[in-house]
Design an enzyme around this catalytic site. Sequence first.
Site, PDB file in Angstrom:
ATOM      1  N   GLU A  95       0.820  -1.221   0.000  1.00 48.62           N
ATOM      2  CA  GLU A  95       0.000   0.000   0.000  1.00 48.62           C
ATOM      3  C   GLU A  95       0.860   1.281   0.000  1.00 48.62           C
ATOM      4  OE1 GLU A  95      -2.182  -3.040   0.136  1.00 48.62           O
ATOM      5  OE2 GLU A  95      -1.098  -2.873   2.019  1.00 48.62           O
ATOM      6  N   ILE A 145       9.717  -9.613   4.722  1.00 43.47           N
ATOM      7  CA  ILE A 145      10.557 -10.760   5.109  1.00 43.47           C
ATOM      8  C   ILE A 145      10.080 -11.989   4.345  1.00 43.47           C
ATOM      9  CG2 ILE A 145      11.404 -12.173   7.033  1.00 43.47           C
ATOM     10  CD1 ILE A 145      10.702  -9.845   8.902  1.00 43.47           C
ATOM     11  N   THR A 157       6.365 -18.531   0.536  1.00 44.80           N
ATOM     12  CA  THR A 157       6.124 -18.333  -0.899  1.00 44.80           C
ATOM     13  C   THR A 157       6.915 -17.129  -1.395  1.00 44.80           C
ATOM     14  OG1 THR A 157       4.294 -16.795  -0.601  1.00 44.80           O
ATOM     15  CG2 THR A 157       3.745 -19.143  -0.530  1.00 44.80           C
ATOM     16  N   HIS A 198       5.638 -14.410  -2.361  1.00 47.66           N
ATOM     17  CA  HIS A 198       4.782 -13.217  -2.237  1.00 47.66           C
ATOM     18  C   HIS A 198       5.602 -11.969  -1.886  1.00 47.66           C
ATOM     19  CE1 HIS A 198       0.612 -11.653  -0.698  1.00 47.66           C
ATOM     20  NE2 HIS A 198       1.141 -10.898  -1.616  1.00 47.66           N
ATOM     21  N   ASN A 248      12.902   5.104  -1.058  1.00 53.61           N
ATOM     22  CA  ASN A 248      12.464   3.717  -0.892  1.00 53.61           C
ATOM     23  C   ASN A 248      13.051   3.166   0.402  1.00 53.61           C
ATOM     24  OD1 ASN A 248      12.008   0.977  -0.957  1.00 53.61           O
ATOM     25  ND2 ASN A 248      12.466   0.747  -3.129  1.00 53.61           N
TER      26      ASN A 248
HETATM   27  C1  DLZ Z   1       0.600 -10.259   2.714  1.00 54.60           C
HETATM   28  C2  DLZ Z   1       1.915  -9.750   3.211  1.00 54.60           C
HETATM   29  C3  DLZ Z   1       2.953 -10.659   3.508  1.00 54.60           C
HETATM   30  C4  DLZ Z   1       2.798 -12.127   3.333  1.00 54.60           C
HETATM   31  N1  DLZ Z   1       4.126 -10.228   3.987  1.00 54.60           N
HETATM   32  C5  DLZ Z   1       4.324  -8.908   4.161  1.00 54.60           C
HETATM   33  C6  DLZ Z   1       5.570  -8.419   4.665  1.00 54.60           C
HETATM   34  O1  DLZ Z   1       6.507  -9.150   4.989  1.00 54.60           O
HETATM   35  N2  DLZ Z   1       5.720  -7.078   4.781  1.00 54.60           N
HETATM   36  C7  DLZ Z   1       4.730  -6.179   4.428  1.00 54.60           C
HETATM   37  O2  DLZ Z   1       4.935  -4.966   4.530  1.00 54.60           O
HETATM   38  N3  DLZ Z   1       3.536  -6.627   3.986  1.00 54.60           N
HETATM   39  C8  DLZ Z   1       3.311  -7.947   3.844  1.00 54.60           C
HETATM   40  N4  DLZ Z   1       2.100  -8.399   3.394  1.00 54.60           N
HETATM   41  C9  DLZ Z   1       0.990  -7.436   3.212  1.00 54.60           C
HETATM   42  C10 DLZ Z   1       0.969  -6.717   1.862  1.00 54.60           C
HETATM   43  O3  DLZ Z   1       1.977  -5.721   1.810  1.00 54.60           O
HETATM   44  C11 DLZ Z   1      -0.390  -6.011   1.647  1.00 54.60           C
HETATM   45  O4  DLZ Z   1      -0.731  -5.264   2.768  1.00 54.60           O
HETATM   46  C12 DLZ Z   1      -1.500  -6.999   1.347  1.00 54.60           C
HETATM   47  O5  DLZ Z   1      -1.133  -7.862   0.310  1.00 54.60           O
HETATM   48  C13 DLZ Z   1      -2.801  -6.272   0.959  1.00 54.60           C
HETATM   49  O6  DLZ Z   1      -2.621  -5.534  -0.234  1.00 54.60           O
END
Ligand code: DLZ
Length: 159
Positions: free
Chosen positions: A61, A85, A89, A91, A116
């Site tokens: 976001e 972190i 997966t 992701h 950034n």
């Molecule tokens: C879903 C997710 C995951 C798995 N890991 C992190 C993370 O390590 N750090 C982070 O800032 N956000 C993570 N998110 C959330 C996503 O950034 C986001 O808020 C969701 O996918 C909703 O758009």
Amino acid sequence: MSLAAPTVSAISGAPFRVGVAAARYNEQLVDTLLQQVCARLRAAGVAERRLTVVRVPGSNELPSAVQLLGLKERCDVLIALGVLIRGDTIHYELIADAATHALQRVALDLRTPVINGVVVAETPAQAKARCGGKIDRGAEFAQAALEMAALNRRLRKKS
Ligand code: DLZ
């Protein structure tokens, strides 16, 4: 990525308006980054009333948040803070990649520098070392913000 941080130059932050968006995912680590950033900005003279901080759910976001902040507050520089972190997966990698590109796009679209400040780590230990541990990434992000705000002011006056 290099461990060699750039040399620090003394810049007065007194005239600058700074917008910060910080993710709540990995909240403790991001809070530490945020404290480090704000401490360095205040030490450089950035006034409390010229420092706007908003929180968002996760790093994904951050680009929208800095864009909205930049449009509303006419900031000299914007800072996006998050901690990604590695999980089970890829992701985190997708978000890191997308956020990095989107933050650059916001900077170019708004003609406002965007720092950034998303720490991307393979392990929680790596993340901790960069958020309150041996490596003060928050101070580095703040210093980069001060430099880019100064550049923005200097070159914009001429255009
Ligand atoms: C879903 C997710 C995951 C798995 N890991 C992190 C993370 O390590 N750090 C982070 O800032 N956000 C993570 N998110 C959330 C996503 O950034 C986001 O808020 C969701 O996918 C909703 O758009």
